[in-house]
Design a protein around this motif. Structure first.
Motif, mmCIF file in Angstrom:
data_model
loop_
_atom_site.group_PDB
_atom_site.id
_atom_site.type_symbol
_atom_site.label_atom_id
_atom_site.label_comp_id
_atom_site.label_asym_id
_atom_site.label_seq_id
_atom_site.Cartn_x
_atom_site.Cartn_y
_atom_site.Cartn_z
ATOM 1 N N LEU A 1 -0.170 9.880 -4.657
ATOM 2 C CA LEU A 1 0.503 8.608 -4.040
ATOM 3 C C LEU A 1 1.979 8.482 -4.460
ATOM 4 O O LEU A 1 2.812 7.639 -4.080
ATOM 5 C CB LEU A 1 -0.170 7.240 -4.292
ATOM 6 N N LYS B 1 7.367 5.454 -0.084
ATOM 7 C CA LYS B 1 7.208 4.281 1.043
ATOM 8 C C LYS B 1 6.070 3.591 1.029
ATOM 9 O O LYS B 1 5.044 3.994 0.754
ATOM 10 C CB LYS B 1 7.531 4.811 2.239
ATOM 11 N N PHE B 2 6.031 2.380 1.660
ATOM 12 C CA PHE B 2 4.913 1.350 1.474
ATOM 13 C C PHE B 2 4.540 0.675 2.528
ATOM 14 O O PHE B 2 5.481 0.322 3.280
ATOM 15 C CB PHE B 2 5.210 0.192 0.431
ATOM 16 N N TYR B 3 3.182 0.421 2.795
ATOM 17 C CA TYR B 3 2.959 -0.422 3.988
ATOM 18 C C TYR B 3 2.613 -1.931 3.418
ATOM 19 O O TYR B 3 2.701 -2.169 2.080
ATOM 20 C CB TYR B 3 1.529 -0.126 4.584
ATOM 21 N N VAL C 1 0.932 -1.193 -0.126
ATOM 22 C CA VAL C 1 0.225 -0.126 -0.126
ATOM 23 C C VAL C 1 0.772 1.202 -0.044
ATOM 24 O O VAL C 1 1.471 1.619 0.930
ATOM 25 C CB VAL C 1 -0.786 -0.032 1.129
ATOM 26 N N PRO C 2 0.783 1.879 -1.154
ATOM 27 C CA PRO C 2 1.528 3.325 -0.955
ATOM 28 C C PRO C 2 1.265 4.238 -0.026
ATOM 29 O O PRO C 2 0.005 4.413 0.096
ATOM 30 C CB PRO C 2 1.611 3.825 -2.413
ATOM 31 N N SER C 3 2.125 4.985 0.689
ATOM 32 C CA SER C 3 1.863 5.960 1.611
ATOM 33 C C SER C 3 1.832 7.368 1.005
ATOM 34 O O SER C 3 2.845 7.745 0.184
ATOM 35 C CB SER C 3 2.693 5.972 2.861
#
Lengths: 595, 595
Positions: free
Chosen positions: B585, B195-197, B187-189
């Motif tokens: 994003l 950064k990604f989750y 999940v892009p932050s």
């Protein structure tokens, strides 16, 4: 030095030993809260999730254990076997204060370095440290208590819904991006390159489909997600208690939820709330409290004095009214002497953040009435204001003149701020109110159109349906929020259950037929095949638990929360990923927008 | 024509009326299952989630209702008020078959177009249609029953864990990408560009942190995610019953979970299973059943005949053994006459998909022994094989010679395929077994190193710890799976609870200290501060519900499942998003890899 558990098994929890256990052999396991070596005796407070027991190592009972005990430090994990004895000097602060355990066997199960934060409730460490070392922060008894209350509340909710024939049904986390409302968290699909899922902001459409499916009653305690700029008590992922029922109208949903709320407060707080919970229409909430989330633990009602000053020479007042606004005031009864000029000017500064241009005030004390605006008002106007606002000796009133929205917002916040400053809010009571009859629409200045105040599926109040096409701003919604102590704890509505009304609604929102189908196609398709009347509610579970635990910080009721920057100080999520991962997802990072 | 609910409220559900209700005035609401107009009488089967009641419109009771009833069609939503009377011709197939309701008031709450799929259990429509019109598919009684059983199972699980002092604690959905194992959904932050989750594959690390936090016992019924190429009964998002406990070893976790399994089967299936559930070591499961998920509802054990044929002239056998493999066989006792050459050649084709080069067989019937390989074997060898495999008249044995892995895989699948073909599997029994003593590592040919068979935090069997640094392939794990009817329903392990052992483990996996910290830093940090012995388990909840409902398709126990292509035919998720959303994003779609 570290030993295995072996065959040793816990017989009791640290918090449960009482006089009844005296002379029993017990096995306790937990963390060393503190250790004191008093010559031939070593005293250790041993802690687990239930509490603390004092355990004693006596050189004369077991030299081996005593010597091992000499090495243990705070937060070591140990297991002990020993005999419960009555304590010489009882500790009344401790549930187990009547006893202590004399140890004859000790196992050190794990060591600990000196922890960077103390394991005590008032450690005064920064929240940054608390979040970074969350696994230590969660060892504190108040944090464990919050988690226990959260667990217990969830359990009450689940049992209640089950007993009332609601089915727990899971809805998808990987969803279609939603066309309206807040920003979605998006998830690129690897097998469908260039396409994205969205994490749910709420299961709204899916739970309506469940009613179309004949599931009759649904509930779920479910994670939802909003990628919004985070305010103080917001989290990117939050938990909702979500429910929906068929063949109901407003009173049915309200009535069953009151029973749930009653049960929660009875079982968690030991309070029996009065049912039915009072109701207040949106308009009255705004008029009297300047908010659709009124805190009713204190009075300080807003009064409209526009009729008194509409023709005043004082243009600040009459001008505001002439341009469609109003002049409203709050009488802070009996607290005149609490408000120095300095305090007032602080309040004025505060309400300016809500758009007010200024804060007028009138005091009445031994020396009579005083106010900077007296000179602009006629004797008659002063008299009428005095009467209208019931100004007596000892009172101070605050007045704002502006557009209604600003007046409400300013005075609504002012009354809360004043109550906080005066410290007159009783934290032990829970004032509940259902707010009803919300407007169905609100005007969006940016988009220059009406948008749904709740969502586009909210049912209008029956008698207002004819107004949908003529005066949409006057249409009220079959929507309801439960507000407790000024916090919106839950909200819901009866939904539209037939295609024609739904289409009228979309027209009022300015959607063409085609747009409506593009946005909500699968719901509209479902609506062709027999939809029962239905409605539901969603509770902010984190907020509810805050209320029940008395916490002011939402992060204190969530095991692993994120910061306002949506990061985890514990895991450091989010993180960068590899080029290979990006390639697999058919995306690339593009920072150019930021330059 | 569509009417409002008004003040009409349901008094009963459609499925609950019996003789006891005769002469009562009742209000029912639901969907029209079917309608028959027999002159002056119209019969309607009215359906809700509890079942069906027959309702009757009689021209002589209410002309108005009768005339309205003439217009109603299948899947219309209606409310009726009427009197319960005893039925002339009882319908024994229906719970409410003793009564019918004569209507004096009818409201049509919503109309329906002709539904594209029938609302009946055996409609034989394609799964594509079922998924596209899921809101109709879920109206079928077997689908509603699946959802009810899922609800009830979740409730039993929650109550059980609550009674045993497990706290329900929510772990984050937005996580740090995991360094090992399957592919993450990312999940892009927006607020942390670039950064990604990652969505959790399981809450493994978080639940271990909860044990470090002293939460003692944790559970959660929680969505997990794996972005893997989907096999038949896999979903990109699936539900896990996840639990963890402190101060325990293998037997403690197994024992409490047996009680849970007992309770589930008692309450859902009415079956009292025998406790303790039998246990089988991994090695035995592989040797006897060719699988660590043995289906024990039938025999057909694998036997090793390598010692009999290792010196055989038949090079297919002796050669396989000489190159480190084995020759193993299954005796399908008494079913010789079920296997024509054609069937055998089909089986051979089937096991070739598991790598086998061929399938040898030996039959014994009235005419004696027959087999295509007889000519390659000596009399003595044939005699020994006959004895070793207990070949009697009426038997057929299947033999595979190859590397162990291939032999196990082929014969393991063969025994199940044969049992299915022979239709000898009793679908009403539940054969359970704990598989224990798994290898801690397995060799990854691609990476040319050992990888953790479960995960890198699994505790080795105590006596094998010294082998970690010398012969890691021999180390067994404190891991356990519960297998029911050949399906792995849950699995877990005791975890490592001290830093030194954890570091040994990382070294065995070939991680440097630095790599280990990079991958698992926050867990290693937590491990510095006192970790209790702990272990846990995770159940595949969807699979468990499949077992309890007897469904063969995982999508039948999930309200809104996805296809094997990870799409929703209902909502059409995933979809394309706007350029603006991508910009926000800080990512862009890059399809070049696909060209």
């Amino acid at each position: 030095m570290i030993e295995k558990l072996g065959n040793l098994r816990r017989t009791h929890m640290c918090g449960e030993l009482t006089k009844d256990n005296i002379n029993e052999q017990v096995v306790l396991m937990g963390w060393v809260q503190k250790r004191r070596n008093l010559g031939g005796l070593i005293f250790v407070d041993l802690r687990d999730i239930t509490g603390i027991s004092q355990i004693v190592f006596d050189n004369e009972i077991s030299v081996e254990s005593f010597e091992k005990a000499d090495a243990i430090r705070s937060e070591y994990v140990i297991a002990i076997k020993g005999k419960v004895v009555e304590r010489q000097s009882k500790n009344k602060e401790l549930a187990t204060g009547d006893i202590e355990v004399f140890v004859n066997e000790l196992k050190i199960l794990d060591k600990s370095e000196t922890p960077p934060i103390y394991i005590k409730d008032n450690d005064e460490v920064s929240e940054k440290m608390r979040l970074q070392y969350r696994f230590l922060d969660l060892r504190k008894s108040y944090m464990q208590n919050n988690i226990k209350i959260r667990h217990k509340t969830a359990k009450i909710v689940r049992n209640f819904f089950d007993e009332n024939n609601f089915l727990e049904i899971e809805t998808p986390v990987l969803n279609k991006p939603t066309p309206e409302g807040a920003r979605d968290y998006l998830v690129p699909s690897r097998v469908n390159p260039g396409k994205f899922y969205a994490l749910p902001q709420s299961p709204q459409l899916m739970k309506q489909l469940l009613m179309v499916s004949g599931m009759d009653r649904y509930y779920q305690i479910v994670k939802c997600f909003r990628d919004e700029d985070l305010r103080a008590n917001r989290q990117p992922e939050f938990t909702q208690i979500d429910a929906e029922m068929s063949f109901v109208d407003i009173d049915d949903v309200i009535s069953i939820n009151e029973k749930l709320i009653y049960k929660i407060f009875k079982e968690i707080k030991g309070i029996e709330i009065d049912l039915p919970i009072k109701r207040m229409k949106y308009d009255e909430a705004m008029e009297s409290y300047g908010s659709d989330k009124p805190d009713l633990r204190f009075e300080f009602k807003i009064k409209n004095i526009s009729n008194v000053v509409e023709n005043s020479e004082f243009k600040v007042f009459s001008g505001a009214i002439a341009s469609g606004g109003s002049v409203r005031a709050i009488n802070i009864k009996g607290y005149e002497n609490e408000f120095s000029r300095k305090k007032i000017s602080k309040l004025e500064k505060y309400i300016k953040t809500y758009g007010a241009k200024g804060l007028a005030w009138i005091k009445m004390n031994e020396e009579g009435i005083s106010s900077p605006i007296l000179k602009f008002l006629s004797e008659e106007e002063i008299g009428e204001i005095k009467q209208e606002l019931d100004i007596e000796k000892g009172d101070i009133v605050f007045i704002v003149a502006d557009k209604d929205k600003i007046v409400f917002d300013s005075l609504g916040h002012l009354r809360i701020e004043v109550a906080k400053t005066l410290d007159i809010i009783d934290e032990d009571i829970f004032e509940m109110v259902w707010i009803t009859d919300f407007p169905l629409f609100e005007y969006d200045e940016d988009e220059d159109r009406y948008v749904a105040k709740h969502h586009p599926f909210t049912h209008p109040v029956d008698e207002d349906i004819p107004l949908l096409e003529t005066e949409p701003e006057k249409v009220k919604a079959k929507a309801y929020d439960i507000v407790i102590n000024g916090d919106e704890i839950a909200g819901g509505s009866i939904r539209i259950n037939n295609t024609e009304l739904q289409q009228k609604m979309f027209r009022a929102l300015g959607f063409t037929e085609e747009e409506a189908w593009k946005k909500f196609g699968f719901l509209l398709e479902a609506f062709k095949y027999g939809v029962p009347p239905h409605g539901g509610i969603a509770y902010g579970f984190d907020r509810l638990v805050m209320l029940l635990t008395g916490m002011k910080n939402i992060r204190d009721v969530i095991a692993f929360p994120k910061t306002q920057n949506a990061t985890s100080l514990l895991t450091e999520a989010p993180t960068e990923i590899t080029e290979e991962q990006l390639k697999e997802l058919s995306i690339q990072v593009n920072m150019s927008e930021l330059k």
